[in-house]
Write a protein that holds these residues in place. Structure first.
Motif, PDB file in Angstrom:
ATOM      1  N   HIS A 259      -4.003-104.229 -35.144  1.00 30.12           N
ATOM      2  CA  HIS A 259      -4.374-104.762 -33.833  1.00 30.12           C
ATOM      3  C   HIS A 259      -3.854-106.180 -33.614  1.00 30.12           C
ATOM      4  O   HIS A 259      -3.369-106.512 -32.528  1.00 30.12           O
ATOM      5  CB  HIS A 259      -5.895-104.710 -33.651  1.00 30.12           C
ATOM      6  CG  HIS A 259      -6.438-103.314 -33.544  1.00 30.12           C
ATOM      7  ND1 HIS A 259      -7.553-102.989 -32.812  1.00 30.12           N
ATOM      8  CD2 HIS A 259      -6.002-102.152 -34.087  1.00 30.12           C
ATOM      9  CE1 HIS A 259      -7.788-101.691 -32.909  1.00 30.12           C
ATOM     10  NE2 HIS A 259      -6.862-101.159 -33.684  1.00 30.12           N
TER      11      HIS A 259
ATOM     12  N   HIS B 129     -12.611 -98.467 -31.474  1.00 28.88           N
ATOM     13  CA  HIS B 129     -13.300 -99.628 -32.030  1.00 28.88           C
ATOM     14  C   HIS B 129     -12.405-100.867 -31.984  1.00 28.88           C
ATOM     15  O   HIS B 129     -11.189-100.768 -32.146  1.00 28.88           O
ATOM     16  CB  HIS B 129     -13.691 -99.375 -33.491  1.00 28.88           C
ATOM     17  CG  HIS B 129     -14.859 -98.463 -33.661  1.00 28.88           C
ATOM     18  ND1 HIS B 129     -14.728 -97.097 -33.750  1.00 28.88           N
ATOM     19  CD2 HIS B 129     -16.188 -98.723 -33.743  1.00 28.88           C
ATOM     20  CE1 HIS B 129     -15.929 -96.551 -33.892  1.00 28.88           C
ATOM     21  NE2 HIS B 129     -16.838 -97.509 -33.891  1.00 28.88           N
ATOM     22  N   HIS B 130     -13.055-102.008 -31.770  1.00 33.27           N
ATOM     23  CA  HIS B 130     -12.395-103.293 -31.893  1.00 33.27           C
ATOM     24  C   HIS B 130     -13.371-104.250 -32.534  1.00 33.27           C
ATOM     25  O   HIS B 130     -14.519-103.895 -32.820  1.00 33.27           O
ATOM     26  CB  HIS B 130     -11.987-103.844 -30.510  1.00 33.27           C
ATOM     27  CG  HIS B 130     -10.831-103.130 -29.878  1.00 33.27           C
ATOM     28  ND1 HIS B 130      -9.560-103.130 -30.418  1.00 33.27           N
ATOM     29  CD2 HIS B 130     -10.760-102.402 -28.736  1.00 33.27           C
ATOM     30  CE1 HIS B 130      -8.753-102.425 -29.626  1.00 33.27           C
ATOM     31  NE2 HIS B 130      -9.451-101.961 -28.604  1.00 33.27           N
ATOM     32  N   GLU B 131     -12.901-105.475 -32.750  1.00 29.24           N
ATOM     33  CA  GLU B 131     -13.793-106.537 -33.194  1.00 29.24           C
ATOM     34  C   GLU B 131     -13.352-107.825 -32.535  1.00 29.24           C
ATOM     35  O   GLU B 131     -12.210-107.937 -32.060  1.00 29.24           O
ATOM     36  CB  GLU B 131     -13.767-106.680 -34.723  1.00 29.24           C
ATOM     37  CG  GLU B 131     -12.405-107.098 -35.269  1.00 29.24           C
ATOM     38  CD  GLU B 131     -12.368-107.136 -36.794  1.00 29.24           C
ATOM     39  OE1 GLU B 131     -13.275-106.556 -37.430  1.00 29.24           O
ATOM     40  OE2 GLU B 131     -11.439-107.746 -37.330  1.00 29.24           O
TER      41      GLU B 131
ATOM     42  N   MET C 113      -3.486-108.518 -30.351  1.00 27.83           N
ATOM     43  CA  MET C 113      -4.902-108.642 -30.015  1.00 27.83           C
ATOM     44  C   MET C 113      -5.441-109.958 -30.564  1.00 27.83           C
ATOM     45  O   MET C 113      -6.160-110.008 -31.559  1.00 27.83           O
ATOM     46  CB  MET C 113      -5.690-107.454 -30.580  1.00 27.83           C
ATOM     47  CG  MET C 113      -6.988-107.251 -29.834  1.00 27.83           C
ATOM     48  SD  MET C 113      -7.750-105.689 -30.192  1.00 27.83           S
ATOM     49  CE  MET C 113      -9.225-105.931 -29.173  1.00 27.83           C
TER      50      MET C 113
ATOM     51  N   CYS D  79      -8.738-109.638 -33.214  1.00 21.81           N
ATOM     52  CA  CYS D  79      -9.234-108.397 -33.787  1.00 21.81           C
ATOM     53  C   CYS D  79      -8.353-108.120 -35.010  1.00 21.81           C
ATOM     54  O   CYS D  79      -7.137-108.040 -34.896  1.00 21.81           O
ATOM     55  CB  CYS D  79      -9.132-107.251 -32.791  1.00 21.81           C
ATOM     56  SG  CYS D  79      -9.568-105.645 -33.492  1.00 21.81           S
TER      57      CYS D  79
HETATM   58 CU   LIG Z   1      -8.824-104.198 -31.975  1.00 23.65          CU
END
Ligand SMILES: [Cu+2]
Length: 155
Positions: free
Chosen positions: A140, A82-84, A145, A135
């Motif tokens: 992260h 998962h990331h955002e 990120m 993220c």
């Molecule tokens: Cu991430």
């Protein structure tokens, strides 16, 4: 498209525009602004930019848009985790860095991305300045990120 090649910086910016155009070529059907007045910046108007996630990094890591541009981010997660994707002003990032929001369903500029999934969020960059995208899942951001969007004044 003819790419200005006068400086190294310009080459980088044109590559971002080419990424957006790729979205059309691959049949996604998104409208992308063309006839850029400033070849270094995306916009004005509506543009779609594909942001890829590769090994917990955003690619491209930075881009430039003209103020007032509504950017539709097509976020393609190439990772099996998962990331955002969160963009906005400093307050937005502070809230997410200290918060525990697991999902970002409907706030402009904020979206969760499933493992190997694709997500879309749209954000209008109203004022010139530097906006971060990041993220904020644990660890992260510190890993790297994050990226920057430079918003330049309209000509
Ligand atoms: Cu991430």
């Amino acid at each position: 498209m003819t790419a200005p090649t006068t400086t190294r910086r310009r080459i980088g910016r044109v590559a971002v525009a080419a990424t957006a155009i790729t979205v059309i070529v691959t049949g996604m059907g998104y409208a992308v602004a063309s006839g850029l007045e400033d070849p270094e910046a995306l916009g004005p108007g509506d543009v779609t930019v594909e942001i890829d996630i590769e090994y917990s990094r955003f690619v491209p890591g930075n881009l430039t848009v003209v103020e007032g541009t509504r950017v539709r981010f097509l976020v393609v997660n190439g990772d099996p985790i998962h990331h955002e994707f969160i963009t906005g002003d400093a307050d937005v990032h502070l809230r997410h860095a200290n918060g525990t929001e697991a999902e970002h369903p409907s706030v402009p500029g904020e979206v969760s991305v499933e493992p190997n999934g694709t997500a879309i969020t749209t954000f209008t960059f109203e004022k010139p300045g530097v906006y971060e995208f990041a993220c904020h899942l644990p660890g992260h951001y510190a890993y790297g990120m994050r990226g920057e969007i430079e918003v330049v004044p309209a000509a």
